[in-house]
Every structure is written in C-alpha cells, then in structure tokens.
Design a protein around this motif. Structure first.
Motif, short mmCIF file in Angstrom:
data_model
loop_
_atom_site.label_atom_id
_atom_site.label_comp_id
_atom_site.label_asym_id
_atom_site.label_seq_id
_atom_site.Cartn_x
_atom_site.Cartn_y
_atom_site.Cartn_z
N ILE A 441 0.84 -1.21 0.00
CA ILE A 441 0.00 0.00 0.00
C ILE A 441 0.87 1.25 0.00
O ILE A 441 0.56 2.24 -0.68
N ASN A 442 1.96 1.22 0.74
CA ASN A 442 2.83 2.39 0.78
C ASN A 442 3.52 2.64 -0.55
O ASN A 442 3.91 3.78 -0.84
N GLN A 443 3.69 1.60 -1.36
CA GLN A 443 4.29 1.78 -2.69
C GLN A 443 3.24 2.22 -3.72
O GLN A 443 3.55 2.98 -4.64
N TYR A 444 2.01 1.72 -3.57
CA TYR A 444 0.96 2.00 -4.54
C TYR A 444 -0.32 2.45 -3.82
O TYR A 444 -1.31 1.75 -3.79
N PRO A 445 -0.30 3.62 -3.20
CA PRO A 445 -1.43 4.04 -2.36
C PRO A 445 -2.75 4.18 -3.10
O PRO A 445 -3.81 3.95 -2.53
N ALA A 446 -2.71 4.53 -4.39
CA ALA A 446 -3.96 4.74 -5.13
C ALA A 446 -4.58 3.45 -5.63
O ALA A 446 -5.70 3.45 -6.15
N ALA A 447 -3.87 2.33 -5.46
CA ALA A 447 -4.37 1.05 -5.99
C ALA A 447 -5.27 0.32 -5.01
O ALA A 447 -5.90 -0.67 -5.39
N PHE A 448 -5.38 0.82 -3.78
CA PHE A 448 -6.12 0.11 -2.75
C PHE A 448 -7.30 0.96 -2.25
O PHE A 448 -7.13 2.15 -1.98
N GLU A 449 -8.44 0.30 -2.12
CA GLU A 449 -9.63 1.01 -1.63
C GLU A 449 -9.60 1.20 -0.13
O GLU A 449 -10.27 2.07 0.41
N PHE A 450 -8.81 0.38 0.59
CA PHE A 450 -8.78 0.45 2.05
C PHE A 450 -7.50 1.12 2.53
O PHE A 450 -6.53 1.27 1.79
N THR A 451 -7.52 1.51 3.80
CA THR A 451 -6.45 2.34 4.38
C THR A 451 -5.66 1.59 5.43
O THR A 451 -5.97 0.46 5.81
N GLU A 452 -4.62 2.25 5.92
CA GLU A 452 -3.83 1.73 7.03
C GLU A 452 -4.69 1.57 8.28
O GLU A 452 -4.51 0.63 9.06
N MET A 453 -5.65 2.48 8.47
CA MET A 453 -6.57 2.38 9.60
C MET A 453 -7.34 1.05 9.54
O MET A 453 -7.53 0.38 10.55
N TYR A 454 -7.78 0.66 8.35
CA TYR A 454 -8.51 -0.59 8.19
C TYR A 454 -7.64 -1.78 8.58
O TYR A 454 -8.09 -2.68 9.30
N LEU A 455 -6.39 -1.79 8.13
CA LEU A 455 -5.48 -2.89 8.49
C LEU A 455 -5.27 -2.95 10.00
O LEU A 455 -5.16 -4.03 10.58
N THR A 456 -5.21 -1.78 10.63
CA THR A 456 -5.01 -1.72 12.09
C THR A 456 -6.19 -2.32 12.84
O THR A 456 -6.01 -3.15 13.74
N VAL A 457 -7.42 -1.92 12.48
CA VAL A 457 -8.58 -2.44 13.20
C VAL A 457 -8.81 -3.92 12.90
O VAL A 457 -9.30 -4.67 13.74
N LEU A 458 -8.41 -4.36 11.69
CA LEU A 458 -8.51 -5.79 11.37
C LEU A 458 -7.56 -6.59 12.25
O LEU A 458 -7.91 -7.64 12.78
N SER A 459 -6.35 -6.08 12.42
CA SER A 459 -5.37 -6.74 13.30
C SER A 459 -5.86 -6.75 14.75
O SER A 459 -5.78 -7.77 15.44
N ASP A 460 -6.39 -5.62 15.22
CA ASP A 460 -6.89 -5.54 16.59
C ASP A 460 -8.07 -6.48 16.82
O ASP A 460 -8.25 -7.00 17.93
N SER A 461 -8.86 -6.71 15.78
CA SER A 461 -10.05 -7.57 15.92
C SER A 461 -9.69 -9.02 16.19
O SER A 461 -10.55 -9.80 16.64
#
Length: 556
Positions: A441-461
């Motif tokens: 995502i950090n290399q291709y930020p415009a290619a992903f519909e979801f954000t770093e915040m989403y990955l964080t809450v998924l990990s926390d879940s």
C-alpha cells in the motif's frame, strides 16, 4: 460513582477494585487517571470520569471502551510489590502470596498498561489481579467469551448467520444488510465458489463436494474447487497420500488461463512421482494453452513459523519494552537484527516470483507446504492481491482473507494462542501478511480502496473473541464446538437451527458508519492506479519483476 454498563450481551462483572490509578506518563504521575479497575468475562475495564485528549482519526469501538482491553489480548499479567521488591507473572488458578501495589498488563497489540493500587484495598487488588490472570487464560475454546456472546444473539438459520438486533444494529438476513452491511461471499456454499470460478474465467475447474459434513478432511472446507478432469472417485483415492488428507485446492485463475493452486505434501514417497504427474496433468488440461505446471516448495524457500515467531518476539521487545533506551541508530540496527523485515521481504519477493510465472510465463503454479495451512495462506493471498484488482477493493480483500485463510483452515486458534496452551504453536502469520500488505500500500497508495486504519482495526479484531473469523482452526472446529456448546446450554439445534458466529466483516458490530468511513482510501482510483517510480509513471496492474535468465533455481 464509577459503574460499568456492559457493552456486550451476556457480559458479567467478575471482580473489581476502586481507587486505582492508571499510569499514563512513563516517568512521573502527571496525567495519571483515577478510577475503578474491573474484570469481566470479556475484558479488563478501567472506569474513570477523566478523559484523555482525543487523537486525530481515532475510532470508537462499540464493544470496547476507551480504557478497555479484551482478555484475549492480554499476553502476560505481572504483579509487583514495591515494599518487598517482589514481582510475579501470574498464571491461571495460581496463588499470590503478596498484596500487589502495581499491575502490569503486557498486551498482544504492543501495549503495556500499568495500574497502581496505592490507595486501593490490598485484598481487593489481589483478587482482581487473580481474576484477570484466570479469565485471560481459558482452559477450553468454549470458555472464550464468543460462545457466551453467540449463545442467544446469533441463533438462526443454517443458511447464513442471522443477526438479531443488537446495540441498535439492524437485523440482517442471509448475510446482507439492506442498509449497506455485510455483502460478501463467505465461501461456505457451492454457489459462491461457482461465482468465483465465473469471475476469474476458470472454465475448466469445478466445485467439489466430497467433503460435505467434513467426512474426508476435518481441516478442509466442505466445498472447494478442483480440475474438471479429476473425478470425485479419483480424489477420494488420492486422499490418503496427502498430509492431513489435504488434496490440491484451486485459489485463482489468471485471465491468460494460468492457475494458482495450493496443496499439502505427499506423505507417501512411493506414490509421490505418480501423484505429482496426475495432479500436474489435470492442471495442465485446465489451461487453454496446456501450459506447464511449476511447483514451489514453500517449506524450503521461506522461513518457518518458529523463525517468524522468534522475529516477532524480538520486534515486540524492541518496540514495546525498550522503545527509547537506545539511540535511533542502534534502534534501527536492532530492528534489522530481529529479521522481521527480512522475512517480510522474503514473502514479498517470493510472491513476486510467482506473479512473474503466472503472468509473464503463462504457467500454472502449485504452492506446496507440509500441511498447506500457514505459509501458503500468506503467499497465495499476496499473489492474488498483486494480480487481481478485485482483491484490492475493500469487499474483495475481505473475501480473499475469508477464502485463503478462514475457509482454507489456517489455525487461528493455535497461531494466536488464544488458550495460551502451547507457545510452540504460536506464530504471527496473519500479522506478517498484514505487514506485507501495508508495504505494498505504501508503494501504490492509489491502488487500494482500504487504508492503514482498516489494516489496524482488522489486526486488533483478532483479539476480540466474538468473531468466527479468528476463533477457530478450521470451519469443522467451529461447527463442532458450536454444537457442543449448544448441547451444554440446552439450546436446541439441528434441522434448520444452529448457532451462527458472526464474521468480523460485519463492521457495524464494532464501528459506526462515520468511523467506518476511515477505512476508505480517498485516493483510490481502482484498477487504473498508477505510481511514480524513478521519475516514470508506471501502472500498478502491469508492473513486473524482471529476473535474469529464465526460471529461478528455486522453481526447477
């Protein structure tokens, strides 16, 4: 003055102590909070009327308060007595011979939380510490809070989990929320596999149902996809030769016809060559150009789960326990020596090699692993993420995890060590995958519909033990434990009735629509995403890795 209003159905208070100080500052008591420390059967809760400054982009969880920690997230419970100079790591059903003056909770999400009992009753402090240690280390899967949570709220049709109104969430039927909730395949029925076959254009592949009722393999899903040329009778004959009866599973088809397949090792050496030829022949027949099939032995080419766990433990030590004790240069050096980033790079590199073979060489690839339940989950997911724009959308990414991790039988219960029974089985494969995704995502930020915040809450879940997604080692274990729990609680099941654990993908259980908006990337442009690399604009979709020579040695 301080009272707990449980946010979760069937949550009960086990023990509590008043006049507790939660330590906020590292070196002084300035900014510390006063309140009541409570242990429930779901979480450790600190109730205070003082408030911390609201952080930018902070989300509020519907199941957890600002100072709550799910018991499943507690890694270690440490009690301290200043006067006697004693410190003890508490285990379940263990006695504590001194009255604690401090409680330290080491959490799996890289938090360290400290409570002081200077003004609290010593016996009450001791009891709440023992309660936290006991309830954070359940002896049986059915003691995880998710079973109590599901017991009454999620009781309905076998066809889909049915959610009755909870916390003002609208009723959902057949996994679909008219207001825009869960609308994604769970891959627990043939029709959803059929749709995936059609979506990827895998015309020479079919849905197989020989594992209905988990009669063939307990770790496989009831339905999976195999080559059309392999009859059910042939598959049944091959079963006994594969580790844990895990025969080859189709993952994905490239538009050029190349297929990504994963399978367990062949346990019988005498049958290995014959079976390899039969499987490769069937996959070749499923390719429009009858292209070759190459096999990747992940056990030989990638770090094992013990190495990954050891690296993760070192990272946690560096980031949490000793974050500021060294200079920045030494800190970066310590991070490098942990080997975590080296392993992230290894998985990304290997996945890129598979991408090159599928897209550049037009050949099908088999990912082979001893039991096909760990490393293959990471690699197969990364390959599909790199090649298929659908999986870079929010719904697509969730269906990818559901397909390649949950239904394919990744051992979430063991790898997360929810029961804290066997540390040797613990390994952060899913966290490693999310880190790899974050790097892309950090290399291709415009290619992903979801954000770093989403990955964080998924990990926390992962540490909120109410979702079927992270609670079990395989779909069969979920079904078996649900039946046993229902019987123990005299809940009638059978026919059209069953306990249905909610998947984590119904985010309205945890977050408001406003908070969920933070999951969406405003820069997302879909499959046409581009990036700037070395001054040149390049398409994410068409980016390839150029390797010297032909096929790398690892693939020969």
């Amino acid at each position: 003055r301080f009272s707990l209003k449980p946010k979760c159905h069937r949550e009960i208070v086990v023990n509590e102590v008043s006049f507790v100080r939660k330590c906020i500052g590292a070196d002084s008591s300035h900014g510390d909070l006063w309140g009541k420390l409570i242990c429930t059967n779901f979480k450790v809760s600190f109730i205070t009327h003082d408030a911390l400054p609201m952080q930018r982009f902070q989300v509020a969880n519907r199941l957890l308060g600002e100072h709550d920690v799910p018991l499943a997230c507690v890694e270690q419970v440490v009690t301290v007595n200043d006067a006697k100079g004693k410190q003890k790591v508490l285990c379940s059903n263990q006695k504590l011979k001194f009255n604690p003056t401090e409680l330290i909770l080491y959490c799996k999400d890289f938090r360290i939380i400290r409570f002081r009992f200077d003004e609290a009753g010593p016996q009450s402090a001791k009891k709440v510490c023992l309660a936290i240690a006991h309830y954070s280390q359940p002896a049986d899967p059915q003691l995880l809070f998710g079973f109590e949570y599901v017991g009454k709220q999620y009781y309905g049709s076998l066809g889909r989990y049915t959610v009755h109104s909870i916390n003002s969430i609208p009723t959902r039927v057949n996994g679909v929320d008219p207001g825009g909730g869960l609308q994604m395949p769970l891959f627990d029925r043939p029709s959803e596999w059929d749709r995936e076959i059609k979506r990827t254009g895998a015309a020479e592949w079919r849905v197989c149902s020989i594992n209905e009722g988990y009669v063939v393999s307990p770790s496989l899903p009831e339905y999976f996809v195999v080559p059309v040329s392999l009859a059910d009778q042939d598959l049944k004959q091959y079963l006994c030769f594969f580790t844990a009866h895990r025969i080859p599973l189709w993952c994905w088809n490239h538009p050029n016809g190349s297929a990504l397949v994963r399978m367990a090792s062949i346990s019988d050496p005498l049958q290995q060559r014959k079976l390899d030829q039969r499987i490769c022949s069937a996959i070749t027949k499923s390719h429009p150009q009858r292209s070759d099939v190459l096999k990747s032995d992940l056990d030989k080419n990638l770090p094992n789960i013990q190495d990954i766990q050891a690296a993760f433990v070192k990272v946690r030590q560096i980031c949490v326990i000793e974050p500021f004790e060294e200079s920045e240069e030494k800190w970066l050096s310590s991070m490098e020596s942990s080997r975590w980033l080296e392993y992230v790079r290894a998985f990304l590199k290997h996945s890129a090699e598979v991408v090159y073979l599928l897209e550049g060489k037009h050949v099908s690839v088999i990912l082979q692993e001893e039991e096909d339940r760990d490393l293959s989950c990471v690699v197969s997911s990364l390959v599909q993420l790199m090649l298929d724009p659908h999986f870079r959308s929010l719904t697509g990414f969730q269906s990818l995890v559901q397909k390649e991790w949950v239904m394919a039988g990744h051992r979430f219960l063991d790898r997360c060590n929810h029961l804290k029974k066997n540390d040797k089985e613990e390994s952060p494969l899913f966290q490693l995958f999310l880190d790899c995704v974050w790097q892309i995502i950090n290399q291709y930020p415009a290619a992903f519909e979801f954000t770093e915040m989403y990955l964080t809450v998924l990990s926390d879940s992962m540490w909120i033990p109410v979702f079927s997604t992270f609670l079990f080692n395989c779909p069969q274990q979920r079904t078996e434990n649900s039946m046993d729990f229902a019987k123990s609680k005299c809940i009638p099941v059978g026919g059209e009735k069953a306990l249905r654990f909610p998947p984590v993908w119904d985010w309205s259980q945890q977050f408001t629509p406003k908070d969920q908006a933070l999951f969406n990337n405003p820069m997302y442009v879909g499959k046409g995403a581009t990036c700037v690399q070395n001054g040149a604009v390049k398409s994410f979709r068409r980016t390839k890795v150029n390797y010297p020579g032909t096929v790398p040695d690892a693939w020969k």
